[in-house]
Design a protein around this motif. Structure first.
Motif, PDB file in Angstrom:
ATOM      1  N   PRO A   1      57.687  43.948  32.694  1.00 42.03           N
ATOM      2  CA  PRO A   1      56.358  43.343  32.531  1.00 42.03           C
ATOM      3  C   PRO A   1      55.260  44.286  33.014  1.00 42.03           C
ATOM      4  O   PRO A   1      55.272  44.740  34.157  1.00 42.03           O
ATOM      5  N   MET A   2      54.316  44.562  32.135  1.00 43.27           N
ATOM      6  CA  MET A   2      53.189  45.428  32.473  1.00 43.27           C
ATOM      7  C   MET A   2      51.889  44.699  32.181  1.00 43.27           C
ATOM      8  O   MET A   2      51.780  43.978  31.187  1.00 43.27           O
ATOM      9  N   LEU A   3      50.918  44.886  33.050  1.00 46.72           N
ATOM     10  CA  LEU A   3      49.589  44.292  32.867  1.00 46.72           C
ATOM     11  C   LEU A   3      48.623  45.380  32.438  1.00 46.72           C
ATOM     12  O   LEU A   3      48.606  46.473  33.013  1.00 46.72           O
ATOM     13  N   THR A   4      47.816  45.067  31.414  1.00 48.85           N
ATOM     14  CA  THR A   4      46.779  45.973  30.940  1.00 48.85           C
ATOM     15  C   THR A   4      45.417  45.347  31.221  1.00 48.85           C
ATOM     16  O   THR A   4      45.169  44.193  30.860  1.00 48.85           O
ATOM     17  N   ALA A   5      44.546  46.096  31.875  1.00 49.17           N
ATOM     18  CA  ALA A   5      43.187  45.621  32.137  1.00 49.17           C
ATOM     19  C   ALA A   5      42.357  45.768  30.866  1.00 49.17           C
ATOM     20  O   ALA A   5      42.206  46.863  30.338  1.00 49.17           O
ATOM     21  N   LEU A   6      41.841  44.666  30.355  1.00 46.96           N
ATOM     22  CA  LEU A   6      41.028  44.691  29.133  1.00 46.96           C
ATOM     23  C   LEU A   6      39.585  45.090  29.434  1.00 46.96           C
ATOM     24  O   LEU A   6      38.864  45.540  28.547  1.00 46.96           O
ATOM     25  N   VAL A   7      39.173  44.914  30.676  1.00 46.73           N
ATOM     26  CA  VAL A   7      37.854  45.338  31.160  1.00 46.73           C
ATOM     27  C   VAL A   7      38.054  45.830  32.591  1.00 46.73           C
ATOM     28  O   VAL A   7      39.127  45.666  33.167  1.00 46.73           O
ATOM     29  N   ASP A   8      37.045  46.427  33.181  1.00 47.68           N
ATOM     30  CA  ASP A   8      37.112  46.743  34.604  1.00 47.68           C
ATOM     31  C   ASP A   8      37.212  45.424  35.372  1.00 47.68           C
ATOM     32  O   ASP A   8      36.402  44.515  35.170  1.00 47.68           O
ATOM     33  N   VAL A   9      38.209  45.305  36.243  1.00 49.07           N
ATOM     34  CA  VAL A   9      38.467  44.022  36.894  1.00 49.07           C
ATOM     35  C   VAL A   9      38.833  44.254  38.362  1.00 49.07           C
ATOM     36  O   VAL A   9      39.483  45.246  38.713  1.00 49.07           O
ATOM     37  N   ASN A  10      38.405  43.323  39.213  1.00 48.87           N
ATOM     38  CA  ASN A  10      38.697  43.420  40.641  1.00 48.87           C
ATOM     39  C   ASN A  10      40.164  43.127  40.935  1.00 48.87           C
ATOM     40  O   ASN A  10      40.786  42.275  40.284  1.00 48.87           O
ATOM     41  N   VAL A  11      40.705  43.810  41.922  1.00 48.62           N
ATOM     42  CA  VAL A  11      42.013  43.502  42.497  1.00 48.62           C
ATOM     43  C   VAL A  11      41.756  42.785  43.817  1.00 48.62           C
ATOM     44  O   VAL A  11      40.902  43.211  44.601  1.00 48.62           O
ATOM     45  N   ARG A  12      42.498  41.692  44.061  1.00 48.55           N
ATOM     46  CA  ARG A  12      42.273  40.921  45.283  1.00 48.55           C
ATOM     47  C   ARG A  12      43.567  40.779  46.077  1.00 48.55           C
ATOM     48  O   ARG A  12      44.657  41.060  45.578  1.00 48.55           O
ATOM     49  N   LYS A  13      43.429  40.305  47.316  1.00 49.61           N
ATOM     50  CA  LYS A  13      44.574  40.181  48.210  1.00 49.61           C
ATOM     51  C   LYS A  13      45.322  38.878  48.023  1.00 49.61           C
ATOM     52  O   LYS A  13      46.294  38.615  48.738  1.00 49.61           O
ATOM     53  N   GLY A  14      44.877  38.064  47.104  1.00 50.10           N
ATOM     54  CA  GLY A  14      45.538  36.801  46.804  1.00 50.10           C
ATOM     55  C   GLY A  14      45.032  36.274  45.478  1.00 50.10           C
ATOM     56  O   GLY A  14      44.098  36.811  44.877  1.00 50.10           O
ATOM     57  N   PRO A  15      45.630  35.184  44.970  1.00 46.07           N
ATOM     58  CA  PRO A  15      45.291  34.652  43.641  1.00 46.07           C
ATOM     59  C   PRO A  15      44.034  33.788  43.650  1.00 46.07           C
ATOM     60  O   PRO A  15      44.118  32.563  43.605  1.00 46.07           O
ATOM     61  N   GLY A  16      42.861  34.420  43.721  1.00 44.21           N
ATOM     62  CA  GLY A  16      41.617  33.677  43.677  1.00 44.21           C
ATOM     63  C   GLY A  16      40.483  34.459  44.294  1.00 44.21           C
ATOM     64  O   GLY A  16      40.704  35.412  45.058  1.00 44.21           O
ATOM     65  N   VAL A  17      39.270  34.056  43.957  1.00 43.56           N
ATOM     66  CA  VAL A  17      38.100  34.774  44.464  1.00 43.56           C
ATOM     67  C   VAL A  17      37.811  34.455  45.919  1.00 43.56           C
ATOM     68  O   VAL A  17      36.942  35.078  46.530  1.00 43.56           O
ATOM     69  N   ILE A  18      38.548  33.495  46.501  1.00 38.62           N
ATOM     70  CA  ILE A  18      38.372  33.241  47.924  1.00 38.62           C
ATOM     71  C   ILE A  18      39.046  34.326  48.755  1.00 38.62           C
ATOM     72  O   ILE A  18      38.802  34.424  49.957  1.00 38.62           O
ATOM     73  N   TYR A  19      39.903  35.126  48.120  1.00 40.17           N
ATOM     74  CA  TYR A  19      40.532  36.249  48.803  1.00 40.17           C
ATOM     75  C   TYR A  19      39.640  37.487  48.673  1.00 40.17           C
ATOM     76  O   TYR A  19      38.919  37.654  47.690  1.00 40.17           O
ATOM     77  N   ASP A  20      39.744  38.388  49.651  1.00 45.41           N
ATOM     78  CA  ASP A  20      38.939  39.600  49.643  1.00 45.41           C
ATOM     79  C   ASP A  20      39.368  40.532  48.511  1.00 45.41           C
ATOM     80  O   ASP A  20      40.530  40.549  48.104  1.00 45.41           O
TER      81      ASP A  20
END
Length: 581
Positions: free
Chosen positions: A117-136
């Motif tokens: 399984p590989m993920l491709t970024a379709l746009v510039d996207v943030n990487v976070r420390k958990g599944p949600g924007v409440i994570y840094d």
């Protein structure tokens, strides 16, 4: 090559033969009849010279051996089938064999293969420390960058990925929304353990004013130690210049805002300090249902409101036709979490044209012919009525209002023909469970100025329109009706949180009133008006004074004091306040 080296050798030999001995004084001398000692020295030099010439000649012959020859082409490696180990693939005679191209990954990046399984970024996207924007945030992926997927969160549809080189780790997560990323072999991705939700660090957010100026989003801290309240320096939160609406979360930590125009809109959220800005809902996420689903129509967010726990928002949608008439509310209801996970709670026609959320999370939905209460099993019609004739294509949706304690809601439903001489509005109370109860009625047309109940639900106010508009006060069900003020341009603004004071406006003034007491009148410049007010405490408020395109946010107190806070360049003033009470 060989002839060149031979020429060099002969020329070098001739040069050496003509070498002269240089005297210490810098001038040259030549001895035509050398002495025996000089002759011996000369012979030794000549032997060395001929040895050098012979060596150069052998080098020349070696080089001549390659003149005119072409280096043989390297044979390509054999073709391997995808996923096949070396040695299994067999070349077919006469067939062109092309080795697969291999792109070396950057240091620390995952190798792009087709069987994992590989993920491709379709746009510039943030990487976070958990599944949600409440994570840094923890780095980012650039458009078209690929990383290995190692897990998923089924609750939020976020992907756990192998951390890219620019991330610190130890865990990295990326949104799985279709406009941001794409994953192959997603069915093979195991469920990952979600890291604990980060505990909000204690911080002094304090009272704050958020507002839109020139389409841009700003905040200013409020100094409640002053009376009237003053504000700190403006802080711009976003470079966007198309903000339409905004709302501060109940805990004061986030700002949700709509941005876009008549045809395109997005719901965004960010921290109160401007960090962690994320889009939650885009116009591309919103379907157009039924007969309205025409090529030229678009669904946009209509109303949005925070869930009481500040971890999600509710919204409904409307349809617009940029090229012509038509459209209107879809009477639906959605929820979107801070992780960007949208859920359609009620399909078009079964949801709300207007909705109200209590402090306990209870939802009431208003349709053009019913008020519905949302429960665990769906919704139930609490009040049904005949659709109201508005003398236009736009339907009228009654507006339920929850009391501060969240135990009951109050709503006024106009007559089916509110323009009739004998028009009345019936007043209802809706508990969090059980049947609704009719409390009484109010005479007149309330469409231009809806009835407004105090936060405790024990009083109401409304403007009776006509040749001489009246500001009327009454009890919960319309009893003890009395006139409080008369003016040609009356408008009721808002009850205070103490359920005693209220704000209203008229011709070149705004009033601070309370039942049984004379109002305090503050004049404004001719041609200006007050159109919106928000209370900070039972004693202090912020209101917008001005005219179309030019407004001033003003701080005021119930004793009549006021001070300007912020000029606004906007068609209509857009602002919200928050105070930890």
């Amino acid at each position: 090559m060989g002839n060149g080296w031979l020429g060099v050798g002969l020329s070098l030999g001739n040069l050496l033969l003509s070498v002269q001995i240089t005297a210490d004084d810098g001038y040259s001398s030549f001895t035509p009849h050398p002495s025996p000692l000089l002759l011996e020295v000369d012979m030794v030099r000549h032997r060395a010279l001929w040895l050098l010439i012979a060596t150069l000649g052998l080098m020349s012959l070696a080089c001549n051996a390659f003149v005119g020859n072409v280096e043989p082409a390297l044979q390509p490696p054999p073709t391997l089938a995808i996923g096949e180990p070396p040695g299994v693939g067999t070349a077919v005679p006469g067939q062109t064999i092309i080795a697969p191209t291999v792109t070396l990954p950057a240091e620390g990046a995952a190798t792009a293969t087709l069987d994992v399984p590989m993920l491709t970024a379709l746009v510039d996207v943030n990487v976070r420390k958990g599944p949600g924007v409440i994570y840094d945030t923890d780095g980012f992926l650039l458009q078209d960058e690929m990383v290995l997927v190692v897990g998923r969160d089924p609750q939020s549809s976020w992907w756990k990925i192998e951390c890219p080189p620019r991330a610190d780790g130890p865990e990295c997560w990326v949104s799985g929304r279709a406009q941001y990323t794409a994953v192959n072999l997603s069915e093979a991705v195991p469920v990952a353990e979600v890291p604990p939700t980060p505990t909000p660090q204690p911080q002094d957010i304090g009272p704050v004013l958020a507002y839109m100026d020139g389409g841009r989003l700003f905040v200013r801290s409020l100094n409640t130690g002053q009376s009237p309240i003053t504000a700190g320096d403006p802080v711009q939160l976003s470079e966007r210049n198309d903000v339409l609406e905004l709302a501060i979360s109940p805990n004061g930590r986030y700002i949700a805002y709509l941005a876009g125009n008549r045809s395109v809109g997005e719901l965004h959220v960010m921290n109160i300090d401007g960090s962690n800005a994320e889009p939650l809902v885009s116009v591309t996420d919103l379907p157009v249902a039924g007969a309205q689903a025409q090529p030229e129509t678009t669904a946009l967010i209509d109303q949005f409101a925070w869930r009481p726990d500040s971890q999600a928002l509710y919204f409904n949608t409307r349809v617009i036709n940029p090229s012509g008439p038509g459209g209107g509310s879809q009477e639906d209801l959605w929820q979107v979490t801070l992780a960007g996970e949208s859920t359609q709670l009620f399909a078009p026609g079964s949801g709300a044209g207007v909705f109200a959320v209590s402090s306990g999370g209870q939802i009431l939905m208003s349709r053009r012919d019913a008020i519905l209460r949302v429960g665990s099993a769906g919704s139930e019609a609490i009040i049904q009525f005949t659709p109201i004739n508005t003398a236009s294509e736009a339907p009228y949706y009654p507006q339920p209002q929850w009391t501060t304690d969240g135990q009951r809601a109050l709503v006024a439903i106009p007559s089916s023909d509110p323009l009739a001489v004998d028009a009345q509005a019936t007043l209802w109370q809706i508990p969090i469970s059980g049947a609704a109860m009719q409390l009484g009625s109010i005479s007149g047309n309330i469409l231009p100025s809806p009835i407004m109940w105090s936060p405790d639900g024990n009083r109401l106010a409304y403007v009776l329109s006509g040749q001489s508009p009246l500001l009327l006060l009454a009890g919960t069900g319309g009893q003890d009706l009395s006139t409080y003020h008369s003016d040609p341009a009356l408008a009721f603004l808002r009850w205070g949180p103490d359920s005693i004071h209220f704000l209203y406006s008229g011709s070149d003034f705004y009033g601070i009133g309370q039942p049984g007491q004379s109002p305090k009148i503050n004049t404004v410049a001719t041609g200006l008006r007050v159109v919106k007010a928000e209370w900070l405490t039972g004693d202090a408020f912020v209101l917008a004074i001005g005219s179309r395109g030019a407004w001033t946010l003003t701080s005021g107190t119930v004793d009549g004091g006021s001070t300007p806070l912020q000029p606004l360049n906007a068609t209509q003033p857009v602002f919200d306040v928050w105070m930890n009470q």
